[in-house]
Design a protein around this motif. Structure first.
Motif, PDB file in Angstrom:
ATOM      1  N   GLY A  19     -20.903  11.044 -12.540  1.00 46.01           N
ATOM      2  CA  GLY A  19     -19.460  11.217 -12.469  1.00 46.01           C
ATOM      3  C   GLY A  19     -19.005  11.491 -11.043  1.00 46.01           C
ATOM      4  N   ILE A  20     -19.736  12.355 -10.340  1.00 45.81           N
ATOM      5  CA  ILE A  20     -19.423  12.655  -8.935  1.00 45.81           C
ATOM      6  C   ILE A  20     -19.585  11.395  -8.089  1.00 45.81           C
ATOM      7  CG2 ILE A  20     -20.154  13.978  -6.916  1.00 45.81           C
ATOM      8  CD1 ILE A  20     -21.030  16.193  -8.883  1.00 45.81           C
ATOM      9  N   ALA A  21     -20.665  10.647  -8.340  1.00 45.81           N
ATOM     10  CA  ALA A  21     -20.907   9.411  -7.587  1.00 45.81           C
ATOM     11  C   ALA A  21     -19.785   8.399  -7.805  1.00 45.81           C
ATOM     12  CB  ALA A  21     -22.244   8.804  -7.997  1.00 45.81           C
ATOM     13  N   LEU A  22     -19.356   8.235  -9.047  1.00 48.90           N
ATOM     14  CA  LEU A  22     -18.258   7.313  -9.338  1.00 48.90           C
ATOM     15  C   LEU A  22     -16.982   7.727  -8.608  1.00 48.90           C
ATOM     16  CD1 LEU A  22     -18.637   6.577 -13.165  1.00 48.90           C
ATOM     17  CD2 LEU A  22     -18.625   4.879 -11.342  1.00 48.90           C
ATOM     18  N   ALA A  23     -16.699   9.038  -8.597  1.00 53.14           N
ATOM     19  CA  ALA A  23     -15.510   9.542  -7.912  1.00 53.14           C
ATOM     20  C   ALA A  23     -15.579   9.254  -6.417  1.00 53.14           C
ATOM     21  CB  ALA A  23     -15.359  11.038  -8.171  1.00 53.14           C
ATOM     22  N   GLN A  24     -16.751   9.445  -5.824  1.00 53.58           N
ATOM     23  CA  GLN A  24     -16.926   9.168  -4.395  1.00 53.58           C
ATOM     24  C   GLN A  24     -16.737   7.682  -4.087  1.00 53.58           C
ATOM     25  OE1 GLN A  24     -20.902  10.791  -3.962  1.00 53.58           O
ATOM     26  NE2 GLN A  24     -20.123  12.672  -3.026  1.00 53.58           N
ATOM     27  N   ILE A  25     -17.313   6.834  -4.930  1.00 54.33           N
ATOM     28  CA  ILE A  25     -17.214   5.385  -4.716  1.00 54.33           C
ATOM     29  C   ILE A  25     -15.770   4.915  -4.858  1.00 54.33           C
ATOM     30  CG2 ILE A  25     -17.903   3.125  -5.636  1.00 54.33           C
ATOM     31  CD1 ILE A  25     -20.561   4.541  -6.534  1.00 54.33           C
ATOM     32  N   ALA A  26     -15.103   5.363  -5.913  1.00 56.10           N
ATOM     33  CA  ALA A  26     -13.717   4.960  -6.144  1.00 56.10           C
ATOM     34  C   ALA A  26     -12.810   5.423  -5.015  1.00 56.10           C
ATOM     35  CB  ALA A  26     -13.228   5.515  -7.485  1.00 56.10           C
ATOM     36  N   ASN A  27     -13.010   6.656  -4.554  1.00 57.24           N
ATOM     37  CA  ASN A  27     -12.191   7.200  -3.473  1.00 57.24           C
ATOM     38  C   ASN A  27     -12.458   6.482  -2.157  1.00 57.24           C
ATOM     39  OD1 ASN A  27     -11.793   9.571  -1.198  1.00 57.24           O
ATOM     40  ND2 ASN A  27     -10.312   9.705  -2.880  1.00 57.24           N
ATOM     41  N   HIS A  28     -13.712   6.074  -1.939  1.00 60.95           N
ATOM     42  CA  HIS A  28     -14.072   5.356  -0.706  1.00 60.95           C
ATOM     43  C   HIS A  28     -13.307   4.039  -0.590  1.00 60.95           C
ATOM     44  CE1 HIS A  28     -16.614   3.642   2.488  1.00 60.95           C
ATOM     45  NE2 HIS A  28     -16.612   2.526   1.773  1.00 60.95           N
ATOM     46  N   TYR A  29     -13.225   3.316  -1.688  1.00 55.91           N
ATOM     47  CA  TYR A  29     -12.602   1.989  -1.639  1.00 55.91           C
ATOM     48  C   TYR A  29     -11.078   2.038  -1.737  1.00 55.91           C
ATOM     49  CZ  TYR A  29     -17.175  -0.230  -2.123  1.00 55.91           C
ATOM     50  OH  TYR A  29     -18.465  -0.653  -1.918  1.00 55.91           O
TER      51      TYR A  29
END
Length: 451
Positions: free
Chosen positions: A269-279
């Motif tokens: 969940g944390i990884a998905l949040a980081q990826i989504a926020n990055h893009y």
């Protein structure tokens, strides 16, 4: 004349089944696995797919070829008391006592909690969970409409939203899979580690639980002949698991690529949040919130519907309307108070149910080989039951596990049961039970087979 489904209708039913299976956990686990596996992701993902989509497909096949309405009909091949207990435990575990409250809590923590201060989160969680289960209850009132709600509406929205994130991840990768570091757990046996990670999706149990929805939906489309229903169930299941396999693979590779930019996260969940926020910045957080909430909501609708239809058949005095209220109110309460304790106590139940569910699926599929003799079902299940109980004890809370009696029992199991230490001590007993059942069926050849 029996109706034949068109390819478009197979696609709709397959989309519905995918939508029922694919909750927040199905998003989170493969991403985290990708981060941990790194460049060993191919082998890890292969193992994950075997349990993540292979076992659920076995469940769909078992429902199809047995021409049954669901898990109670399958478990009734052992005997009726066993079928009642097993079915009730399965639906309560993946329904109001565990999976349903987890859906609300997970969607809140990943989708909305980042936008809310920690002091205000308990109040917002209470409001969110009430709205979440009110929505699930509303869409569960008419089970014949679930194909439209999930297969034709919610699941396409979910796939479009998730597709945006996946497309960005592969057009502008965060790193190279080939150079991604391999986590310690995946350095020697990436395939088997991925294999065990696939259990976390709970979809093997869900495949049996959703059987009643698939059969009801196909009948509602005009298919009445049992053989045709069986074939349509398996074909629709194939569409679903193919789609699941593609999404799992893309998510796991996205997780592996993300290690090129981000450190290993505590969960997917944390990884998905980081990826989504990055893009996409704040828009990415909003996109992820929509993805998670839609993913959880469609699975919740399926679980409420499946639980209520099954309990209305097993205990008809209360009725379907009562059970959808029960399956909405209880998880709403558990999502707010004592969820940690619910999870703690649910793990032993899962360790108990999984071996029994897997052996039941395999026995149904292999049934023609032993002419469906009751003795094979019973002896295999009874011996597996003992081993499954030991696996449950081994994963129970400390106040149970550390008692002198339980400690002594577990020491004996550890010594004599292969694979017991990794939670798979049931495999050898199940095989022994199957062989003994076959031998007994030969001694009593006049025993009536299951029809």
């Amino acid at each position: 004349m029996n109706k034949k489904l068109s390819w478009r209708e197979y696609l709709y039913v397959g989309s519905m089944l995918f939508g029922l299976f694919f909750g927040a956990g199905n998003l989170i686990f493969p991403v985290h696995m990708g981060q941990e596996a790194g460049s060993a992701i191919f082998a890890a993902n292969l193992g994950f797919l075997i349990t993540g989509i292979g076992l659920p497909f076995l469940g769909v096949i078992a429902i199809g070829i047995s021409k049954s309405n669901g898990v109670f009909d399958l478990a009734n091949r052992i005997n009726r008391p066993y079928a009642l207990i097993f079915t009730s435990l399965l639906y309560l575990t993946i329904g109001p006592f565990f999976a349903l409250p987890r859906l609300a809590t997970t969607s809140f923590e990943i989708g909305l909690a980042p936008f809310i201060s920690s002091e205000q989160q308990p109040v917002f969680l209470a409001v969110f969970s009430a709205l979440f289960f009110l929505t699930a209850w509303f869409f569960s009132r008419k089970p014949t409409k679930i194909l439209n709600y999930v297969g034709k509406f919610l699941n396409p929205i979910f796939l479009i939203l998730l597709g945006i994130l996946l497309l960005l991840a592969f057009i502008r990768p965060l790193g190279s899979v080939a150079s991604a570091p391999i986590g310690e757990a995946y350095q020697s046996q990436a395939f088997f580690k991925g294999f065990t990670e696939g259990y976390n999706t709970l979809d093997a149990l869900a495949s049996l639980a959703f059987g009643i929805i698939i059969v009801t939906t196909i009948r509602g489309m005009g298919v009445e002949e049992p053989n045709a229903i069986a074939k349509d169930t398996i074909k629709s299941g194939a569409v679903s698991v193919l789609l699941m396999g593609i999404i799992y693979t893309l998510l796991s590779y996205m997780g592996a690529m993300s290690i090129g930019t981000f450190a290993l996260s505590d969960n997917g969940g944390i990884a998905l949040a980081q990826i989504a926020n990055h893009y996409l910045g704040n828009w990415g957080s909003l996109l992820l919130a929509l993805i998670i909430i839609v993913a959880c909501l469609k699975t919740a609708i399926g679980l409420v519907t499946a639980f209520s239809e099954t309990f209305a058949e097993l205990f008809p005095k209360a009725g379907y309307s009562f059970y959808i209220v029960l399956a909405s109110v209880l998880p709403c309460l558990f999502a707010n108070v004592g969820l940690t304790n619910i999870i703690q106590f649910s793990i032993p139940v899962l360790m108990f149910l999984y071996p029994l569910a897997i052996t039941l699926m395999l026995l149904v599929i292999a049934g023609p080989l032993f002419k469906q003799h009751t003795s094979v079902y019973r002896i295999t299940t009874y011996i597996t039951l003992i081993a499954a109980f030991l696996d449950a004890l081994n994963s129970s809370p400390a106040f149970i596990k550390e008692t002198s009696l339980v400690t002594a029992i577990l020491e004996i199991a550890e010594k004599y049961l292969p694979f017991f230490s990794i939670g798979m001590g049931w495999i050898l007993p199940a095989l022994i039970g199957f062989i003994l059942g076959l031998m007994w069926s030969k001694i009593q050849p006049k025993q009536l087979p299951i029809k």
